[in-house]
Design an enzyme around this catalytic site. Structure first.
Site, PDB file in Angstrom:
ATOM      1  N   ASP A 125      -7.145   1.308   7.985  1.00 41.80           N
ATOM      2  CA  ASP A 125      -5.856   1.926   8.294  1.00 41.80           C
ATOM      3  C   ASP A 125      -6.091   3.380   8.673  1.00 41.80           C
ATOM      4  OD1 ASP A 125      -6.221   3.373   5.927  1.00 41.80           O
ATOM      5  OD2 ASP A 125      -4.735   2.241   4.791  1.00 41.80           O
TER       6      ASP A 125
ATOM      7  N   ASP B 158       0.841  -1.194   0.000  1.00 41.91           N
ATOM      8  CA  ASP B 158       0.000   0.000   0.000  1.00 41.91           C
ATOM      9  C   ASP B 158       0.882   1.251   0.000  1.00 41.91           C
ATOM     10  OD1 ASP B 158      -2.327  -1.480   0.064  1.00 41.91           O
ATOM     11  OD2 ASP B 158      -2.523  -1.395   2.250  1.00 41.91           O
TER      12      ASP B 158
ATOM     13  N   TYR C  73       5.941  -9.205   8.066  1.00 43.62           N
ATOM     14  CA  TYR C  73       5.542  -7.811   8.263  1.00 43.62           C
ATOM     15  C   TYR C  73       5.627  -7.448   9.746  1.00 43.62           C
ATOM     16  CZ  TYR C  73       3.347  -8.492   3.673  1.00 43.62           C
ATOM     17  OH  TYR C  73       3.113  -8.783   2.352  1.00 43.62           O
TER      18      TYR C  73
END
Length: 302
Positions: free
Chosen positions: A89, A47, A75
Site C-alpha cells: 500500500d 487497516d 470493497y
C-alpha cells in the site's frame, strides 16, 4: 466471584463509517465508551488507512460476530500502477518500478484469474501469525518471510474507473480472509507493471451497509444519549445469513440452559447451521438435527 464488568448490559450492532487513521480496535473502544457498554467487538478488521463499513457488536451480539465475518464483503479500491511497495500500500517503501502501463482492456482481461476460488499469499505486513508472532512485526525487523498461500472466494472483481494511466479503480466482492493489498500486488505482477493500493473503502459487510453507518464525529456528539441508542440495530441482524427456526416455549427454556431444544418444522436439512427464536428474540444458534437445535451459542436477552 468474578468482578462485574463496568458499563451497561446492552446488546446489538452499531455500524460505523470508519475514517482513515484509527485502527479498528480504536474504533471499537470509542464505541464501547460512547455506548457505555460492558462488551464490544468488531466483525472484520480494516487497516488504519482504510475507510468504510465497520460493524461493531455490543454485548450478546458479539456471539454473532463469526457469522458476519464469514459473510461476503465488498470493497472499492484504487491501484497505483507502475510501483510496488514493501507493504503493498502507499504507506510502504517503493521496492520496484516499471514504465509499463496496461490498457483498460488488458486490465479487464487480467482480472479473470482472480475470480472464483483462488489462492492468495498475505502481504508481508499483515496480522498473519508465524510461530505465534505477527508477520508485520517480523517484517518491521527486515525479515523477508515465505508466507503460505490461503484460499479465498472472490465473487466479483471489476474495473470501475481509470482516472489516469497510473491508476485503476476496482470493486471486489469476496469472502472471509481476503487481502485487497494482495490483489493489487498480484494484479500488478500479472500485468507486468507492478502495483499497490493507494485507497481502500469497504462498501458493505454481510447485512450491513454504509447507508446506516455513523461517523466517529456523530458517535462522539451523541455519546451516552438516547439518540445514539436509537441507532443500535438488533442482535438478530448478525444472524441473517442463517435460517431462522421458531421454537416452542419449552424448546426455548431447554436451549437457554444449553440443551437441545425442539424447533418448529422448516426446510433446513439435518446438520445445517441455524438459529432459534422465540417471541422475535434470538435464543440460540447451533446445528439442526431431527427437529431440534443443538446450541453452540446461547443468547441471554431480556
Amino acid at each position: 466471584m468474578g468482578r462485574k464488568r463496568k458499563g451497561r448490559d446492552i446488546s446489538g450492532w452499531l455500524i460505523i463509517d470508519k475514517p482513515a487513521g484509527p485502527t479498528s480496535t480504536a474504533v471499537v473502544n470509542k464505541v464501547r465508551w460512547a455506548m457505555n457498554a460492558q462488551k464490544a467487538g468488531h466483525a472484520g478488521t480494516l487497516d488504519p488507512t482504510a475507510t468504510g463499513v465497520l460493524a461493531i457488536a455490543l454485548g450478546e451480539a458479539t456471539k454473532t460476530v463469526p457469522y458476519v465475518t464469514d459473510a461476503l464483503k465488498a470493497y472499492a479500491f484504487t491501484v497505483r500502477l507502475g510501483q510496488a511497495t514493501n507493504t503493498d500500500d502507499a504507506e510502504g517503501e517503493i521496492i520496484g518500478e516499471s514504465d509499463l502501463r496496461p490498457t483498460d482492456a488488458q486490465i479487464k482481461e487480467a482480472l479473470s484469474p482472480f475470480v472464483g476460488d483462488i489462492q492468495q499469499v498475505p502481504p508481508q505486513f499483515s496480522a498473519v501469525k508465524i510461530d505465534g508472532e505477527r508477520a508485520y512485526k517480523r517484517a518491521r525487523d527486515g525479515e523477508d518471510m515465505d508466507l503460505a498461500a490461503r484460499p479465498l472466494w472472490v465473487e466479483e472483481l471489476i474495473l470501475t474507473d481509470r482516472p489516469d494511466a497510473d491508476h485503476a479503480t476496482l470493486e471486489m466482492t469476496c469472502g472471509k480472509g481476503g487481502y485487497v493489498r494482495s490483489i493489487a500486488r498480484d494484479l500488478g505482477k500479472s500485468l507486468g507493471c507492478l502495483g499497490h493500493v493507494v485507497s481502500l473503502r469497504r462498501l458493505w459487510s454481510g447485512p450491513f451497509t454504509a447507508v446506516d453507518a455513523l461517523t466517529l464525529e456523530q458517535v462522539e456528539e451523541m455519546a451516552r444519549t438516547p439518540e445514539l441508542d436509537a441507532h443500535l440495530q438488533p442482535l438478530e441482524i448478525g444472524l441473517s445469513e442463517l435460517p431462522e427456526l421458531r421454537c416452542t416455549p419449552e424448546g426455548a427454556a431447554r436451549l437457554r440452559n444449553g440443551n437441545p431444544g425442539m424447533v418448529l418444522a422448516s426446510d433446513v436439512d439435518y446438520g445445517d447451521d441455524a438459529w432459534a427464536s422465540h417471541d422475535g428474540k434470538a435464543v440460540a444458534v447451533g446445528v439442526y438435527k431431527s427437529g431440534e437445535l443443538h446450541p453452540a451459542r446461547v443468547f441471554n436477552q431480556c
